[in-house]
Design a protein around this motif. Structure first.
Motif, mmCIF file in Angstrom:
data_model
loop_
_atom_site.group_PDB
_atom_site.id
_atom_site.type_symbol
_atom_site.label_atom_id
_atom_site.label_comp_id
_atom_site.label_asym_id
_atom_site.label_seq_id
_atom_site.Cartn_x
_atom_site.Cartn_y
_atom_site.Cartn_z
ATOM 1 N N SER A 103 17.816 -1.542 -1.746
ATOM 2 C CA SER A 103 18.292 -1.985 -0.562
ATOM 3 C C SER A 103 17.696 -0.544 0.369
ATOM 4 C CB SER A 103 19.705 -2.000 -0.473
ATOM 5 O OG SER A 103 19.850 -2.285 0.748
ATOM 6 N N GLY A 104 16.932 -0.762 1.591
ATOM 7 C CA GLY A 104 16.583 0.174 2.121
ATOM 8 C C GLY A 104 17.526 0.695 2.977
ATOM 9 N N THR A 105 18.257 -0.156 3.819
ATOM 10 C CA THR A 105 19.036 0.012 4.800
ATOM 11 C C THR A 105 20.646 -0.456 4.710
ATOM 12 O OG1 THR A 105 18.399 -1.507 6.252
ATOM 13 C CG2 THR A 105 17.371 0.591 6.436
ATOM 14 N N ASN A 110 21.344 -3.848 3.801
ATOM 15 C CA ASN A 110 21.681 -5.280 4.005
ATOM 16 C C ASN A 110 21.828 -5.986 2.601
ATOM 17 O OD1 ASN A 110 21.897 -5.197 6.876
ATOM 18 N ND2 ASN A 110 19.617 -5.901 7.041
ATOM 19 N N THR A 111 20.849 -5.610 1.869
ATOM 20 C CA THR A 111 20.627 -6.368 0.544
ATOM 21 C C THR A 111 21.744 -5.690 -0.459
ATOM 22 O OG1 THR A 111 18.308 -6.225 0.816
ATOM 23 C CG2 THR A 111 19.086 -6.774 -1.557
ATOM 24 N N ILE A 128 12.898 -8.496 2.032
ATOM 25 C CA ILE A 128 11.526 -8.823 2.324
ATOM 26 C C ILE A 128 10.734 -7.735 3.194
ATOM 27 C CG2 ILE A 128 10.049 -10.544 3.157
ATOM 28 C CD1 ILE A 128 12.172 -12.744 2.365
ATOM 29 N N ALA A 131 7.102 -7.584 4.971
ATOM 30 C CA ALA A 131 5.698 -8.244 5.125
ATOM 31 C C ALA A 131 5.341 -9.298 4.445
ATOM 32 C CB ALA A 131 4.772 -7.060 5.268
ATOM 33 N N THR A 162 16.771 -10.390 1.128
ATOM 34 C CA THR A 162 17.313 -10.745 2.482
ATOM 35 C C THR A 162 16.104 -10.425 3.480
ATOM 36 O OG1 THR A 162 17.676 -8.141 2.906
ATOM 37 C CG2 THR A 162 19.407 -9.424 1.611
ATOM 38 N N GLU A 195 14.229 -12.606 9.810
ATOM 39 C CA GLU A 195 14.305 -13.940 10.278
ATOM 40 C C GLU A 195 14.098 -15.076 9.178
ATOM 41 O OE1 GLU A 195 10.936 -12.028 11.090
ATOM 42 O OE2 GLU A 195 10.274 -13.190 9.483
ATOM 43 N N PRO A 233 20.241 -8.604 9.623
ATOM 44 C CA PRO A 233 19.879 -8.177 10.624
ATOM 45 C C PRO A 233 18.370 -7.157 10.436
ATOM 46 C CG PRO A 233 21.845 -6.928 10.275
ATOM 47 C CD PRO A 233 21.928 -8.257 9.261
HETATM 48 C C1 LIG Z 1 8.459 -2.460 6.591
HETATM 49 C C2 LIG Z 1 9.347 -3.943 6.669
HETATM 50 C C3 LIG Z 1 8.821 -5.113 6.860
HETATM 51 C C4 LIG Z 1 9.528 -6.158 7.113
HETATM 52 N N1 LIG Z 1 9.009 -7.446 7.126
HETATM 53 C C5 LIG Z 1 9.843 -8.487 7.170
HETATM 54 C C6 LIG Z 1 9.520 -9.770 6.990
HETATM 55 O O1 LIG Z 1 8.116 -9.941 6.768
HETATM 56 N N2 LIG Z 1 9.989 -10.901 7.192
HETATM 57 C C7 LIG Z 1 11.583 -10.699 7.819
HETATM 58 O O2 LIG Z 1 12.147 -11.718 8.268
HETATM 59 N N3 LIG Z 1 12.164 -9.433 7.722
HETATM 60 C C8 LIG Z 1 11.367 -8.244 7.548
HETATM 61 N N4 LIG Z 1 11.852 -7.171 7.515
HETATM 62 C C9 LIG Z 1 13.294 -6.751 7.593
HETATM 63 C C10 LIG Z 1 13.966 -6.675 6.627
HETATM 64 O O3 LIG Z 1 13.712 -7.749 5.472
HETATM 65 C C11 LIG Z 1 15.381 -7.083 6.895
HETATM 66 O O4 LIG Z 1 16.054 -6.312 7.670
HETATM 67 C C12 LIG Z 1 16.350 -6.728 5.333
HETATM 68 O O5 LIG Z 1 17.686 -7.255 5.403
HETATM 69 C C13 LIG Z 1 16.592 -5.315 5.318
HETATM 70 O O6 LIG Z 1 17.154 -5.447 4.072
HETATM 71 P P1 LIG Z 1 17.670 -3.813 3.391
HETATM 72 O O7 LIG Z 1 18.974 -3.306 4.390
HETATM 73 O O8 LIG Z 1 18.385 -3.930 2.171
HETATM 74 O O9 LIG Z 1 16.633 -2.749 3.249
HETATM 75 C C14 LIG Z 1 10.749 -5.951 7.093
HETATM 76 C C15 LIG Z 1 11.770 -4.915 7.204
HETATM 77 C C16 LIG Z 1 10.598 -3.752 6.968
HETATM 78 C C17 LIG Z 1 11.210 -2.209 6.834
#
Ligand SMILES: Cc1cc2nc3c(=O)[nH]c(=O)nc-3n(C[C@H](O)[C@H](O)[C@H](O)COP(=O)(O)O)c2cc1C
Length: 295
Positions: free
Chosen positions: A10-12, A14-15, A59, A61, A91, A94, A126
């Protein structure tokens, strides 16, 4: 006692937030849950010792982040004739169906090693890049996710399979979008810190790939960036510029619990139908269960 293992990235956050709801559910249902955070380099758990095994990721890209694929590649092939089922939790910002293809590469790596996907779930959370979702949207997203997760987790413990469907040419599209893995590393080298920086070191400490260093009192962003946004999203003074994507930067954690009738809506038209469908489909599931239980 039955055991569950969930390996997640999980980067930020959400996951991780979603995974925690699963942990809560599994624990309440008598399972002992182990979490493996992929920030940790050493994976030395025996997956076969667990009754349930899951992988969770954000997810990126329309793909799984590169560390997820690296993790899958690092797993040993299971002994001949041994199969192990697993579930995927993902997660994304969109709810486009195109996001479903994000697991295709992961599935194919794991299939060759004897792992069989039985359940796959996607939650809209988000954005941590592109734009900041409004508080009301975030509230709605979390309301749906937190109510649907127990239904999904129930399917997992009851061995009821549930898979997502993929768009046509999904494999090819996912392959093309995987340019992000390379692009992220390239772009990551162009991150910069502006002079509002407090030098608190939070970004250095938290980077999952230890990609940020200080040399001669200057921040250096090296070549292993995952583009996970953890550094820039969590910077207390929003001092990190994220290279070519700086206009898409989102800074500061979300409040998942506040709904404001008067909040000004932004990006109202963005993927409007897709969000509407996502909310309606999941609300229907929640309502059906409530009606069946006569709650
Ligand atoms: C580099 C990058 C690419 C992303 N690509 C997509 C995408 O293809 N489709 C989408 O709906 N969200 C995309 N997102 C949004 C993240 O998937 C979403 O905010 C996710 O819940 C972040 O989860 P985390 O907080 O666990 O990292 C992307 C985010 C990043 C940083």
């Amino acid at each position: 006692m039955k055991r569950v293992l969930i390996c997640y990235f999980s980067g930020t956050g959400n996951t991780f937030k979603v995974v925690n709801e699963y942990v809560k559910f599994f624990n309440e249902h008598g399972y002992d849950t182990t979490l493996f955070n992929m920030d940790n380099k050493e994976f030395n758990l025996n997956i076969l010792e667990y009754d349930l095994f899951g992988i969770a990721y954000p997810i990126h890209a329309f793909n799984a982040p590169s560390n997820i694929l690296k993790f899958a590649k690092s797993l040993d092939k299971l002994p001949k004739k041994t199969k192990k089922s697993y579930f995927i939790i993902k997660t994304s910002g969109e709810p486009l169906k195109l996001n479903n293809i994000s697991s295709l590469k992961l599935r194919s790596i794991l299939k060759k090693k004897g792992y069989v996907l039985t359940n796959e779930y996607h939650y809209c959370m988000p954005y941590n890049i592109i734009f900041r979702h409004t508080n009301n949207m975030v509230y709605k997203m979390w309301n749906i996710a937190s109510n649907v997760i127990p239904l999904d987790a129930t399917e997992i413990i009851n061995n009821k399979e549930s898979k997502l469907s993929y768009v046509l040419f999904g494999r090819l599209l996912a392959f093309i979008f995987r340019i992000e893995h390379w692009g992220g590393r390239f772009n990551g080298k162009h991150y910069k810190v502006n002079d509002t920086c407090l030098k608190c070191g939070k970004c250095i400490k938290n980077c999952p790939t230890n990609n940020i260093t200080i040399e001669n009192n200057e921040f250096k962003f090296n070549k292993n960036c995952l583009m996970c946004m953890r550094c820039s999203f969590n910077c207390p003074v929003d001092a990190i510029k994220i290279g070519l994507f700086n206009k898409w930067k989102v800074n500061g954690s979300y409040d998942f619990n506040s709904y404001d009738e008067n909040e000004v809506q932004t990006h109202q038209k963005y993927c409007k139908k897709s969000y509407q469908k996502y909310f309606a489909r999941n609300q229907k599931r929640i309502d059906e269960i409530k009606t069946n239980k006569n709650i």
